[in-house]
Scaffold this motif. Structure first.
Motif, short mmCIF file in Angstrom:
data_model
loop_
_atom_site.label_atom_id
_atom_site.label_comp_id
_atom_site.label_asym_id
_atom_site.label_seq_id
_atom_site.Cartn_x
_atom_site.Cartn_y
_atom_site.Cartn_z
N ARG A 127 -13.87 3.91 4.35
CA ARG A 127 -14.06 4.98 5.33
C ARG A 127 -14.18 6.35 4.68
O ARG A 127 -14.80 7.26 5.24
CB ARG A 127 -12.91 5.00 6.34
N GLY A 128 -13.56 6.52 3.52
CA GLY A 128 -13.57 7.82 2.86
C GLY A 128 -12.53 7.88 1.76
O GLY A 128 -11.95 6.85 1.38
N TRP A 135 -10.03 15.43 2.76
CA TRP A 135 -10.53 14.11 3.12
C TRP A 135 -12.05 14.16 3.23
O TRP A 135 -12.61 14.99 3.94
CB TRP A 135 -9.94 13.65 4.45
N ASP A 137 -15.35 12.05 4.33
CA ASP A 137 -15.85 10.90 5.08
C ASP A 137 -16.98 10.22 4.31
O ASP A 137 -17.87 10.90 3.78
CB ASP A 137 -16.38 11.33 6.44
N VAL A 174 -20.45 12.80 11.98
CA VAL A 174 -19.98 13.52 10.79
C VAL A 174 -20.58 14.90 10.64
O VAL A 174 -20.14 15.69 9.81
CB VAL A 174 -20.22 12.71 9.49
N ARG A 248 -10.93 15.01 10.85
CA ARG A 248 -11.36 14.27 12.02
C ARG A 248 -10.22 13.35 12.48
O ARG A 248 -9.37 12.95 11.69
CB ARG A 248 -12.58 13.41 11.66
N ALA A 251 -9.66 10.28 10.34
CA ALA A 251 -9.62 10.47 8.90
C ALA A 251 -8.33 9.94 8.31
O ALA A 251 -7.34 9.71 8.99
CB ALA A 251 -9.76 11.95 8.56
#
Length: 252
Positions: A127-128, A135, A137, A174, A248, A251
């Protein structure tokens, strides 16, 4: 705190005069993250910053995006101050392809005794990933086969698509704020890359005004994109970014 996106190269695979497409996220003038490492990227990076990258994200494993990694291996391995320090972020689904492309040749050194990845600090993600308290993405894009290419975004600041066809459903998530969007775009699209007609068909004007187009085929193509009213990135450009916003909800 000032944030910039520094374009080291902006060309499609055949447009060698424009440099291999790669960017550096800068924070207060210092490099934070290099995105992609094509055949000429390391030279351009060191010319700009005087040292190897401390963090590298790979969008996909075509050679115009990873062709500089063998040279980066040697640069890191033969300097004990750098050996094992450069964090390499890559989607877990790409590891088999990257291993095959850059790390499977027998004996990374002729003397043997060294595994390719020992020169790096490898960090796989889905996811990231976290980097210096931020963080990032990671999102799937549309380039050749499904599951073989991934862009990266920093909420509130920027989106970098890597090579892709249009991905409006992804950018709605995003790139929903005022992020700068660095987007693959040539004058004419094809099954693996976005063309300007695709941009105009797939994206609303509110998003198009935030685009910075790269991965085009020539200086002439770039001029034609500009003549259509779009902003292109050029090798060496430093584009100011909005400061990162809140994480987000999904996140971390």
């Amino acid at each position: 705190m000032n944030w910039n996106l520094h374009f080291l190269g902006v060309g499609a695979a055949h447009a060698v005069e424009l440099g291999s497409s790669a960017v550096v996220l800068e924070r207060d003038g210092a490099p934070l993250l290099l995105i992609d490492c094509g055949p000429d990227t390391l030279d351009r990076y060191i010319a700009a910053y005087g040292e190897p990258p401390r963090a590298l994200y790979i969008t996909h494993t075509h050679m115009d995006h990873v062709g500089g990694m063998e040279r980066l291996f040697f640069r890191l391995w033969f300097d004990e101050q750098w050996r094992g320090r450069t964090r390499l972020f890559i989607h877990a689904g790409l590891m088999t392809w990257l291993q095959t492309r850059v790390a499977d040749y027998p004996n990374a050194l002729a003397e043997g005794g060294v595994n390719f990845w020992e020169a790096f600090r490898l960090v796989t993600c889905t996811r990231g990933f976290w980097l210096d308290g931020h963080w990032f993405d990671v999102f799937a894009t549309r380039h050749h086969m499904a599951g073989t290419s991934y862009g990266v975004a920093l909420a509130g600041s920027f989106v970098y698509t890597g090579d892709t066809r249009p991905v409006p459903e992804v950018l709605a998530r995003v790139g929903a704020g005022e992020e700068l969007i660095a987007h693959d775009c040539g004058l004419i699209g094809n099954p693996s890359h976005t063309g300007i007609d695709d941009i105009e068909r797939e994206y609303p004007e509110s998003l198009r005004r935030r685009l910075r187009l790269y991965h085009y085929g020539s200086e002439a193509d770039g001029a034609a994109l500009q003549a259509r009213g779009y902003t292109i990135a050029r090798a060496g450009d430093r584009i100011a970014l909005p400061a990162p916003g809140p994480l987000r909800p999904d996140a971390g």
